[in-house]
Structure formats: structure tokens, C-alpha cells
Design a protein around this motif. Structure first.
Motif, PDB file in Angstrom:
ATOM      1  N   LYS A  95      15.024  16.432   3.778  1.00 36.30           N
ATOM      2  CA  LYS A  95      16.319  15.768   4.102  1.00 36.30           C
ATOM      3  C   LYS A  95      16.261  15.460   5.424  1.00 36.30           C
ATOM      4  CE  LYS A  95      21.514  15.764   3.542  1.00 36.30           C
ATOM      5  NZ  LYS A  95      22.520  16.675   3.359  1.00 36.30           N
ATOM      6  N   LEU A  96      16.003  16.289   6.324  1.00 36.46           N
ATOM      7  CA  LEU A  96      15.833  16.259   7.948  1.00 36.46           C
ATOM      8  C   LEU A  96      14.990  15.128   8.372  1.00 36.46           C
ATOM      9  CD1 LEU A  96      16.507  19.774   8.943  1.00 36.46           C
ATOM     10  CD2 LEU A  96      18.039  17.956   9.520  1.00 36.46           C
ATOM     11  N   VAL A  97      13.376  15.332   7.828  1.00 34.45           N
ATOM     12  CA  VAL A  97      12.391  14.596   8.059  1.00 34.45           C
ATOM     13  C   VAL A  97      12.519  12.856   7.545  1.00 34.45           C
ATOM     14  CG1 VAL A  97       9.850  14.120   7.937  1.00 34.45           C
ATOM     15  CG2 VAL A  97      11.041  16.324   8.474  1.00 34.45           C
ATOM     16  N   GLU A  98      12.999  12.760   6.163  1.00 33.35           N
ATOM     17  CA  GLU A  98      12.864  11.576   5.778  1.00 33.35           C
ATOM     18  C   GLU A  98      14.289  10.804   5.534  1.00 33.35           C
ATOM     19  OE1 GLU A  98      10.972  12.591   1.728  1.00 33.35           O
ATOM     20  OE2 GLU A  98       9.682  13.821   2.535  1.00 33.35           O
ATOM     21  N   SER A  99      15.269  11.561   5.481  1.00 36.17           N
ATOM     22  CA  SER A  99      16.737  10.924   5.471  1.00 36.17           C
ATOM     23  C   SER A  99      17.115  10.977   6.915  1.00 36.17           C
ATOM     24  CB  SER A  99      17.658  11.325   4.588  1.00 36.17           C
ATOM     25  OG  SER A  99      17.066  11.463   3.299  1.00 36.17           O
ATOM     26  N   ASP A 100      17.496  12.144   7.772  1.00 40.10           N
ATOM     27  CA  ASP A 100      18.051  12.089   9.038  1.00 40.10           C
ATOM     28  C   ASP A 100      17.102  11.565   9.871  1.00 40.10           C
ATOM     29  OD1 ASP A 100      20.562  13.240   8.043  1.00 40.10           O
ATOM     30  OD2 ASP A 100      19.431  15.038   7.673  1.00 40.10           O
ATOM     31  N   GLU A 101      15.717  11.407   9.741  1.00 39.60           N
ATOM     32  CA  GLU A 101      14.671  11.081  10.567  1.00 39.60           C
ATOM     33  C   GLU A 101      14.770  11.730  12.069  1.00 39.60           C
ATOM     34  OE1 GLU A 101      15.245   6.797  10.384  1.00 39.60           O
ATOM     35  OE2 GLU A 101      13.673   6.698   8.944  1.00 39.60           O
ATOM     36  N   VAL A 102      14.732  12.965  11.901  1.00 41.77           N
ATOM     37  CA  VAL A 102      14.730  13.873  13.059  1.00 41.77           C
ATOM     38  C   VAL A 102      13.372  13.777  13.977  1.00 41.77           C
ATOM     39  CG1 VAL A 102      16.279  15.461  12.366  1.00 41.77           C
ATOM     40  CG2 VAL A 102      14.024  15.975  11.970  1.00 41.77           C
ATOM     41  N   LEU A 103      13.302  13.835  15.227  1.00 47.52           N
ATOM     42  CA  LEU A 103      12.034  14.098  15.772  1.00 47.52           C
ATOM     43  C   LEU A 103      11.359  15.168  15.561  1.00 47.52           C
ATOM     44  CD1 LEU A 103      10.403  12.599  18.190  1.00 47.52           C
ATOM     45  CD2 LEU A 103      11.542  13.879  19.800  1.00 47.52           C
ATOM     46  N   PHE A 104      11.900  16.046  15.362  1.00 48.22           N
ATOM     47  CA  PHE A 104      11.354  17.580  15.083  1.00 48.22           C
ATOM     48  C   PHE A 104      12.091  18.544  14.443  1.00 48.22           C
ATOM     49  CE2 PHE A 104      12.387  17.946  19.652  1.00 48.22           C
ATOM     50  CZ  PHE A 104      12.881  19.018  19.639  1.00 48.22           C
ATOM     51  N   ILE A 105      11.805  19.777  13.868  1.00 50.13           N
ATOM     52  CA  ILE A 105      12.536  20.498  13.385  1.00 50.13           C
ATOM     53  C   ILE A 105      12.529  21.778  14.355  1.00 50.13           C
ATOM     54  CG2 ILE A 105      12.874  22.275  11.547  1.00 50.13           C
ATOM     55  CD1 ILE A 105      12.440  20.053   9.163  1.00 50.13           C
ATOM     56  N   PHE A 106      13.521  22.288  14.789  1.00 47.43           N
ATOM     57  CA  PHE A 106      13.443  23.490  15.764  1.00 47.43           C
ATOM     58  C   PHE A 106      14.315  24.852  15.386  1.00 47.43           C
ATOM     59  CE2 PHE A 106      16.487  25.121  18.800  1.00 47.43           C
ATOM     60  CZ  PHE A 106      15.766  25.892  19.792  1.00 47.43           C
ATOM     61  N   ASN A 107      13.538  26.109  15.366  1.00 46.39           N
ATOM     62  CA  ASN A 107      13.744  27.293  15.316  1.00 46.39           C
ATOM     63  C   ASN A 107      14.665  27.476  13.886  1.00 46.39           C
ATOM     64  OD1 ASN A 107      16.337  29.477  16.779  1.00 46.39           O
ATOM     65  ND2 ASN A 107      14.169  29.624  16.724  1.00 46.39           N
ATOM     66  N   SER A 108      13.923  26.801  12.905  1.00 42.18           N
ATOM     67  CA  SER A 108      14.323  27.160  11.549  1.00 42.18           C
ATOM     68  C   SER A 108      13.892  28.771  11.124  1.00 42.18           C
ATOM     69  CB  SER A 108      13.705  26.320  10.506  1.00 42.18           C
ATOM     70  OG  SER A 108      14.261  25.000  10.851  1.00 42.18           O
ATOM     71  N   LEU A 109      14.979  29.345  10.477  1.00 45.36           N
ATOM     72  CA  LEU A 109      14.761  30.897  10.304  1.00 45.36           C
ATOM     73  C   LEU A 109      14.075  31.389   9.245  1.00 45.36           C
ATOM     74  CD1 LEU A 109      17.033  33.576  12.010  1.00 45.36           C
ATOM     75  CD2 LEU A 109      16.621  33.707   9.372  1.00 45.36           C
ATOM     76  N   GLY A 110      13.496  32.285   9.486  1.00 46.69           N
ATOM     77  CA  GLY A 110      12.759  33.133   8.377  1.00 46.69           C
ATOM     78  C   GLY A 110      11.387  32.854   7.930  1.00 46.69           C
ATOM     79  N   THR A 111      10.737  33.778   7.804  1.00 49.35           N
ATOM     80  CA  THR A 111       9.159  33.764   7.053  1.00 49.35           C
ATOM     81  C   THR A 111       9.134  33.095   6.075  1.00 49.35           C
ATOM     82  OG1 THR A 111       8.514  35.704   8.543  1.00 49.35           O
ATOM     83  CG2 THR A 111       7.115  34.965   7.061  1.00 49.35           C
ATOM     84  N   PRO A 112       9.602  33.467   4.846  1.00 50.06           N
ATOM     85  CA  PRO A 112       9.659  32.865   3.517  1.00 50.06           C
ATOM     86  C   PRO A 112       9.769  31.312   3.721  1.00 50.06           C
ATOM     87  CG  PRO A 112      10.372  35.085   3.195  1.00 50.06           C
ATOM     88  CD  PRO A 112      10.316  34.835   4.842  1.00 50.06           C
ATOM     89  N   PRO A 113      11.246  31.122   4.505  1.00 48.65           N
ATOM     90  CA  PRO A 113      11.638  29.689   4.333  1.00 48.65           C
ATOM     91  C   PRO A 113      10.754  28.699   5.151  1.00 48.65           C
ATOM     92  CG  PRO A 113      13.271  31.049   4.606  1.00 48.65           C
ATOM     93  CD  PRO A 113      12.340  32.083   4.793  1.00 48.65           C
ATOM     94  N   ASN A 114      10.298  29.321   6.411  1.00 49.68           N
ATOM     95  CA  ASN A 114       9.417  28.458   7.008  1.00 49.68           C
ATOM     96  C   ASN A 114       7.775  28.609   6.360  1.00 49.68           C
ATOM     97  OD1 ASN A 114      10.194  27.452   9.909  1.00 49.68           O
ATOM     98  ND2 ASN A 114      11.136  29.585   9.781  1.00 49.68           N
ATOM     99  N   SER A 115       7.587  29.443   5.772  1.00 47.50           N
ATOM    100  CA  SER A 115       6.314  29.384   5.011  1.00 47.50           C
ATOM    101  C   SER A 115       6.198  28.210   3.933  1.00 47.50           C
ATOM    102  CB  SER A 115       5.820  30.722   4.195  1.00 47.50           C
ATOM    103  OG  SER A 115       5.767  31.586   5.396  1.00 47.50           O
ATOM    104  N   ALA A 116       7.528  27.900   3.296  1.00 53.61           N
ATOM    105  CA  ALA A 116       7.493  26.946   2.324  1.00 53.61           C
ATOM    106  C   ALA A 116       7.547  25.724   2.831  1.00 53.61           C
ATOM    107  CB  ALA A 116       9.081  27.153   1.569  1.00 53.61           C
TER     108      ALA A 116
END
Length: 409
Positions: A100-121
Motif C-alpha cells: 500500500k505504501l509503495v504502490e498506492s501512497d507512492e512513498v520515497l522509501f519505508i523507514f524504521n518499520s519494526l520487527g524481524t519477522p515483519p521486515n523479513s516478509a
């Protein structure tokens, strides 16, 4: 006639110079999706709900800090548009929110998202899209892999490095230790366990007498604590997140087990772990730190701490200074602002990563003395140092030297 001709030539030359300089100025500004003359759109994913919701305050701190930056004029004249979503610490939800962030909100980048399992996904997705997954809020060792994943970078000390430091301490101070380990059953927990085993080396097999894992969906870890006590261990290595760390501290006291309790850094918050578990139950616990602790009076006259407390008073009054996650959110936000300043008018995704990989002896106001942030194109691990600390009274007391726990070093 000659005078008129001269004036025309001069006017033409001036116009040409103006056009060239204007074109040059425009050429200096480079943007990818998510950046304009007035805005930098940044995405974030946090567990505002679910088993790791204690960490949600990091996202709230970051939102408040960027609001403060915007009120002061933004970064190079651009305001930060910080878009933060809840994933409940659920990897499938993380994937949904990242898309949603990359394709709809069109953010420049994703910053400091939390957690090893979530970021691994979302690890492979972000790199396939060539969108920075910057300063992820997890210390997994795998975030430092610029060759294979050039769009992902960590921030905090990695878990294996931290475990190496505990191993060094045990080998020196308690070489006859019988260690019981409780860890979260995912990449996050396993990274800490690997680090401890590697740090103990040949002695790991004889020193570690019990290992047990828990799932984040479990309501309580009490039965695991009882099981580990039965192993006869005199050292408890506690690799948990805040909710379960508080449970462990309470249960250890309740069943009158008295091991040396080593608690991983990300679960060592006074406000979200120690206080709820009870100060009287937490005496003597050992952990490691890289950030200043607002509950420690030694920082009362420290300019950096004064800046942090001033931020809380003016910009984030609901923030609890005793919650370690708040100062982490503050420190990582300052680091991002430094990267964006270094980017100047080249706000391309490639330059975001280039500047993030070019931090030299940078210090946020929140880091302990002697600890710096350093990166390079071949080193995506910004912070490699920690200092041991022991809980006494109602606060952590630092002891020993600042130690590097470099994996392989």
C-alpha cells in the motif's frame, strides 16, 4: 548603430547565461516517486496493536519529531509527510501495508518499520522494487548484506553482536555458568541464540543446559519459566519482547528462582518492562545499552538529554521519558534527518541509500558517550558498540567499557 549592437549582444549573452544557470539549477534537483520541491513522503509500519504493541510508541515519537522538523521549515525547504500504518506484528499484514505504501501512497522509501519477522516478509519485495527499507527497527544480522540486499539497512546494534558481549562477560565473570535460554521462536530469537553460542565458542555445549522457545501468540510464558528453572540453570538468558519480559521477571520472583538474569536490550525498557514487572523483582538484572537512559541522573546536565526532554515537553508531552522506545524513536529520527540533509536536492532512492551508507562518526543526542554511527558501501551496520548495565534501585547503572561486539571481530 554599433552601440545598439553591443547592447543587444550583451542582453543576449545575459539571457543565455540566465537560461544556462536556470537549467543547471533545475538539473541539480533530482526526484524519484515520493519527493517534490515541497514534500518528502516517507512510509512506516508499526505494531500499534498485537503482541509487540509496546513498541508502537516508536512510530508515535517519530511522527512527533518530524512534525517538529516541519514546524521549523522542514529539510532543505521540504516538509516530511510521514505515513504510518499498523501491522499488529503480523508478517502477512506487513506485506499488505508495504504494498500500500509503495504502490498506492507512492512513498520515497519505508523507514524504521519494526520487527524481524515483519521486515523479513517484505525484504525481497523492497529490494526487487528498489525502494529503500531504511534503518529497520530490528537488530537481525541479515540487514547488513549490501551485496545481496542493497536497499535494506539496519540501525541498532545487531543481535548477534549484543549476544557476543554477554558471552564475553559470562566467560570472564561466570565461567562455570549453567545457562538456560528462553527465546522467541523466529529469526529475532534465533539470532540472539546463535550470537551467544558463537560467542561462547567451544564452551557453549557444556555451559548451555536448556533452551526453550515461545510463540508470540501465547498469552503467557509462565510454563516455560517453570520448565527452565527445573534444568538447574544458574544463568537465565531472556530473549523476549516487552510484554513477555515483564511476565518472565514476575514469574522468576514468584517461583523463587534466583539465576543471574540477562535480558536483551530491546526488552530492557524501564517504563514498559521493569516498572510493570516491579522494581523489587528486577534487582540485579543485566542488559546492555547504546542509548542514554532518561531515568539516570548522570545525564541531568547533559546537553543531548536536555534536548530530548525539551522535545518531550514541547512536541511529544504524552511520551514517557522512562520508556526506552521513546528515545530510540528520537535517535533514529535524528539519523534520518541527517541522511536527508546530506541528500540535498538529489532525492532519488539511489542517493538515499548512498548517503545512508556514508555516515562518518555521526552522533545523535541520544547515544552513549563513545558510541558513534558509521556506515560505508560495504558496511550497513550503523551501530556496533554497547555498554553493559545492571538494574539497581529504580534505574540501570552502566558498568565496564563500551564494547564492540562485531560479528566475526
Amino acid at each position: 548603430m554599433p552601440v545598439i549592437t553591443t547592447r543587444l549582444v550583451m542582453a543576449s549573452t545575459a539571457l543565455a547565461l540566465f537560461v544556462v544557470s536556470s537549467t543547471s539549477a533545475l538539473a541539480q534537483k533530482k526526484y524519484d516517486t515520493g519527493a517534490t520541491d515541497t514534500e518528502i513522503r516517507i512510509g512506516n509500519i508499526m505494531p500499534y496493536s498485537g503482541p509487540a504493541s509496546a513498541y508502537g510508541v516508536i512510530g508515535k515519537t517519530e511522527a512527533a519529531y518530524f512534525k517538529k522538523i516541519n514546524a521549523a521549515g522542514g529539510i532543505n525547504g521540504r516538509k516530511i509527510n510521514f505515513i504510518s500504518y499498523d501491522d499488529g506484528y503480523s508478517p502477512p499484514k506487513t506485506v499488505e501495508q508495504a504494498r500500500k505504501l509503495v504502490e498506492s501512497d507512492e512513498v520515497l522509501f519505508i523507514f524504521n518499520s519494526l520487527g524481524t519477522p515483519p521486515n523479513s516478509a517484505i525484504h525481497k519485495y523492497m529490494n526487487a522494487k528498489k525502494v529503500p527499507q531504511l534503518f529497520v527497527a530490528t537488530g537481525a544480522t541479515k540487514w547488513n548484506d549490501p551485496k545481496n540486499f542493497p536497499w535494506t539497512m539496519g540501525w541498532q546494534p545487531n543481535y548477534q553482536s549484543e549476544s557476543h558481549i554477554y558471552a564475553k562477560y559470562l566467560l570472564k565473570e561466570k565461567p562455570d555458568a549453567k545457562i538456560a535460554i528462553l527465546y522467541q521462536n523466529d529469526d529475532y530469537g534465533k539470532d540472539y541464540v546463535k550470537g551467544l553460542k558463537d560467542g561462547l565458542g567451544a564452551k557453549a555445549a557444556s555451559m548451555i543446559v536448556a533452551e526453550d522457545s515461545y510463540e508470540t501468540t501465547e498469552p503467557s510464558i509462565d510454563s516455560h519459566i517453570v520448565k527452565l528453572k527445573a534444568s538447574g540453570a544458574n544463568v537465565f538468558f531472556d530473549v523476549t519482547t516487552p510484554k513477555f519480559a515483564a511476565q518472565a521477571i514476575k514469574k522468576i520472583k514468584e517461583i523463587e528462582w534466583k539465576p543471574l538474569h540477562i535480558l536483551n536490550n530491546v526488552a530492557a525498557s524501564v517504563g514498559s518492562v521493569i516498572q510493570p514487572a516491579g522494581f523489587e523483582n528486577s534487582q540485579g538484572i543485566i542488559s546492555a545499552a547504546y542509548m542514554k537512559d532518561a531515568s539516570d541522573p548522570q545525564w541531568d546536565n547533559d546537553p543531548g538529554m536536555k534536548g530530548f526532554l525539551d522535545f518531550l515537553a514541547k512536541d511529544f508531552p504524552e511520551g514517557n521519558k522512562l520508556d526506552a522506545s521513546v528515545i530510540v524513536g528520537y535517535g533514529v529520527s535524528q539519523t534520518l534527518v541527517q541522511v536527508l540533509k546530506q541528500c540535498g536536492d538529489d532525492l532519488t532512492r539511489a542517493n538515499i541509500m548512498k548517503q545512508a551508507a556514508n555516515l562518518k562518526n555521526y552522533r545523535t543526542e541520544a547515544l552513549l558517550p563513545g558510541i558513534t554511527i558509521d556506515t560505508s558501501p560495504t558496511d550497513f551496520a550503523p551501530i556496533n558498540q554497547l555498554q553493559l548495565m545492571r538494574f539497581k534501585g529504580e534505574k540501570w547503572e552502566l558498568f565496564g567499557d563500551v564494547i564492540s561486539g562485531d560479528v566475526g571481530g
